[in-house]
Design a protein around this motif. Structure first.
Motif, short mmCIF file in Angstrom:
data_model
loop_
_atom_site.label_atom_id
_atom_site.label_comp_id
_atom_site.label_asym_id
_atom_site.label_seq_id
_atom_site.Cartn_x
_atom_site.Cartn_y
_atom_site.Cartn_z
N ALA A 193 -59.76 2.29 -4.53
CA ALA A 193 -59.54 3.66 -4.99
C ALA A 193 -59.27 4.60 -3.82
CB ALA A 193 -60.77 4.13 -5.77
N ASN A 194 -59.89 4.34 -2.68
CA ASN A 194 -59.67 5.17 -1.50
C ASN A 194 -58.27 4.96 -0.93
OD1 ASN A 194 -59.73 5.54 1.62
ND2 ASN A 194 -61.57 6.61 0.95
N LEU A 195 -57.82 3.72 -0.87
CA LEU A 195 -56.55 3.40 -0.23
C LEU A 195 -55.34 3.68 -1.11
CD1 LEU A 195 -54.95 2.15 2.12
CD2 LEU A 195 -55.45 -0.12 1.15
N SER A 196 -55.47 3.47 -2.41
CA SER A 196 -54.28 3.49 -3.27
C SER A 196 -53.56 4.83 -3.26
CB SER A 196 -54.66 3.10 -4.70
OG SER A 196 -55.59 4.01 -5.26
N TRP A 197 -54.28 5.94 -3.41
CA TRP A 197 -53.61 7.23 -3.48
C TRP A 197 -52.99 7.61 -2.13
CZ3 TRP A 197 -54.86 11.59 -0.66
CH2 TRP A 197 -56.11 11.63 -0.04
N LYS A 198 -53.60 7.13 -1.06
CA LYS A 198 -53.05 7.42 0.28
C LYS A 198 -51.75 6.66 0.50
CE LYS A 198 -57.70 8.31 2.03
NZ LYS A 198 -58.81 7.89 2.88
N LEU A 199 -51.73 5.38 0.14
CA LEU A 199 -50.49 4.61 0.25
C LEU A 199 -49.39 5.20 -0.62
CD1 LEU A 199 -51.47 0.82 0.36
CD2 LEU A 199 -50.10 2.08 2.02
N ALA A 200 -49.74 5.59 -1.84
CA ALA A 200 -48.74 6.17 -2.74
C ALA A 200 -48.15 7.45 -2.16
CB ALA A 200 -49.35 6.43 -4.11
N ALA A 201 -49.00 8.30 -1.59
CA ALA A 201 -48.52 9.56 -1.02
C ALA A 201 -47.58 9.31 0.15
CB ALA A 201 -49.70 10.42 -0.58
N VAL A 202 -47.89 8.31 0.97
CA VAL A 202 -47.04 8.01 2.13
C VAL A 202 -45.71 7.39 1.69
CG1 VAL A 202 -46.85 6.59 4.19
CG2 VAL A 202 -48.97 7.83 3.73
N VAL A 203 -45.78 6.40 0.80
CA VAL A 203 -44.56 5.74 0.33
C VAL A 203 -43.61 6.75 -0.30
CG1 VAL A 203 -43.66 4.13 -1.39
CG2 VAL A 203 -45.58 3.46 0.07
N GLN A 204 -44.15 7.70 -1.04
CA GLN A 204 -43.32 8.67 -1.75
C GLN A 204 -43.05 9.94 -0.95
OE1 GLN A 204 -45.70 8.99 -5.32
NE2 GLN A 204 -44.68 7.23 -6.28
N GLY A 205 -43.46 9.96 0.32
CA GLY A 205 -43.16 11.09 1.18
C GLY A 205 -43.84 12.38 0.78
N ARG A 206 -45.06 12.28 0.25
CA ARG A 206 -45.75 13.48 -0.24
C ARG A 206 -46.83 13.97 0.71
NH1 ARG A 206 -48.75 12.22 -4.07
NH2 ARG A 206 -48.32 10.03 -4.53
#
Length: 486
Positions: A320-333
């Motif tokens: 849960a800690n890693l998933s939103w961070k990876l998503a934000a980086v992959v999507q340039g957010r």
């Protein structure tokens, strides 16, 4: 950035396939399934490879789902369905000296209990969610090599029929357990040691009725734990100090009966085992949860005593800690992608270390054999039971609701703390977090003058007269807090 291993990319052949994805997740246990489902739900192309064939394992393995994990599952709309598969237990009893009353957590969480349910039920729900979100599953596929460059990770794989493949991804996550192939490919050390050489595990039926209390006790040379699943089956975990058998030795029910009888004074009439295994209890943790574009989570990053039932729970919370961070980086957010990705290690490595220490302390207390150790165990149990602040700290740690992350100097005291399931004008916080975005909570009609909230953050408002504002991360932790104008 250095190569994760010396493995080279395989050339295309008639028996070779190649593909590209945003994030490659290795391992379809609870940690990998939670992570992959979160990423896909956020719109990230995600591929999950798993050595096992399709289908849910019939091994129960982990069995305890603590309050913090239930909160995360509630964010994903899965908590109530999972609770229906198991038995909520409201107390933990140790050594016939100490009972931890989980109902003390009622003012801190919606889930003031530990849910006893087989790990395969957790996997079943998380796998269905991941498939519905669009995760590309590749079962019967093993990782054979892993390299990384400045802009991608390259994995080589082999299917059950011998077909070799190459997967290119922007990032990869090893959630492939204690014997992690990803960790080995990275050349990452896994320092630590064996804590107890051998423990016996069995799922059995008992002659008596089904209790709703987890019980543990220890004699001079034996320890046993009995956990009710609530459906007539019980998990028995026991260890015999006189017979430390290698984990690959066969196990029979007579051995489990004998060890349990010495620890508890009775074997409880156990019969009809559906599963038995041996476990080597170890304490190990990698020095870094991130290596370039590759991350480690769950048992691939840390392993510890089963005491307290925190293994699967810690892995779910890693995800849960890693998933939103990876998503934000992959999507340039995010304006600072490297800093955000580094925060995964900064926040979760200390938690893994804390769980190793606390579960290790508990198992050492359980297996105490000499008179001095048993006296110390008695004193510790009495101290916890007689000091409410200490008891609440222990309950918060075991359940996960007391875990907080470091906050920047000068920030609001609530920063880094877990947000409870607040009742808001727009609904419960867990419902709003289910959208996978930040949630900004503020007084009605009085938005904060300045806030670091992303443009797509969910806006919510207090039902009460509170005047502060909270920015809550997708994993339920407070990223920022401030007082509003009045």
């Amino acid at each position: 950035m250095t190569d994760a291993s010396a493995t080279t990319e395989a050339a295309d052949t008639p028996h070779h396939t190649a593909d590209t994805t945003d994030v490659l997740v290795v391992g379809a246990g609870p940690t990998g399934l939670m992570l992959a489902g979160d990423l896909a739900q956020a719109g990230v192309r995600t591929t999950l490879i798993e050595r096992r064939p399709p289908g849910i394992s019939n091994l129960t393995r982990a069995f305890a789902v603590h309050a913090r994990s239930l909160e995360l599952l509630a964010d994903r709309g899965l908590a109530e369905e999972l609770i229906a598969t198991g038995s909520p237990v409201s107390s933990l009893r140790f050594f016939e000296l100490l009972t931890l009353d989980l109902s003390r957590l009622a003012d801190r969480t919606r889930f003031p209990f530990v849910l006893i349910t087989p790990q395969y039920e957790v996997e079943r729900l998380l796998a269905a969610r991941a498939r519905a979100a669009g995760v590309a599953f590749r079962h019967s596929t093993r990782l054979t090599g892993l390299t990384q460059s400045a802009d991608r990770v390259t994995a080589t794989t082999e299917d059950a029929d011998g077909t070799e493949g190459t997967l290119h991804a922007r990032y990869a996550v090893g959630a492939d357990g204690v014997r992690s192939t990803v960790r080995e490919a990275l050349g990452m050390p896994f320092p630590g040691s064996a804590l107890v050489l051998s423990m016996a595990l069995a799922d059995v039926r008992l002659a008596g009725g089904t209790e709703r209390t987890i019980a543990a006790n220890a004699a001079a040379d034996a320890v046993a734990l009995v956990v009710p699943f609530g459906d007539g089956w019980h998990r028995v975990i026991c260890s015999d100090a006189r017979r430390q058998t290698p984990v690959d030795e066969p196990l029979d029910l007579d051995e489990v009966r004998e060890t349990t009888r010495r620890a508890l004074g009775t074997d409880l009439g156990m019969h009809d085992p559906r599963w038995m295994s041996r476990l080597q209890s170890e304490e190990r943790q990698v020095p870094a949860y991130r290596s370039g574009r590759v991350f480690l989570a769950g048992d691939a990053a840390h392993v510890h005593s089963p005491a307290g039932g925190q293994g699967m729970n810690t892995g779910l919370q890693d995800a849960a800690n890693l998933s939103w961070k990876l998503a934000a980086v992959v999507q340039g957010r995010t304006p600072e992608p490297e800093e955000l990705l580094d925060s995964y290690h900064a926040e979760r490595h200390p938690v893994g270390r804390m769980v190793i220490r606390s579960s290790g302390t508990l198992i050492r207390m359980v297996v105490a054999h000499n008179r001095a150790e048993r006296a110390l165990r008695l004193l510790a149990a009495k101290a916890v039971g007689s000091l409410p602040p200490l008891l609440d700290t222990v309950l918060g740690q075991i359940s996960g609701v007391g875990i907080a992350y470091p906050r920047p100097r000068g920030s609001h005291p609530l920063t880094g703390r877990r947000a409870p399931d607040l009742r808001l004008a727009e609904g419960r916080l867990h419902e709003l977090l289910g959208r996978g975005r930040f949630v900004l909570v503020a007084p009605e009609g009085e938005p904060p003058r300045t806030t670091p909230a992303p443009a797509d953050a969910v806006r919510a408002h207090w039902l009460s007269a509170r005047r502060d504002a909270l920015l809550i991360r997708p994993d339920g932790y407070i990223a920022w807090a401030a007082q509003t104008g009045r």
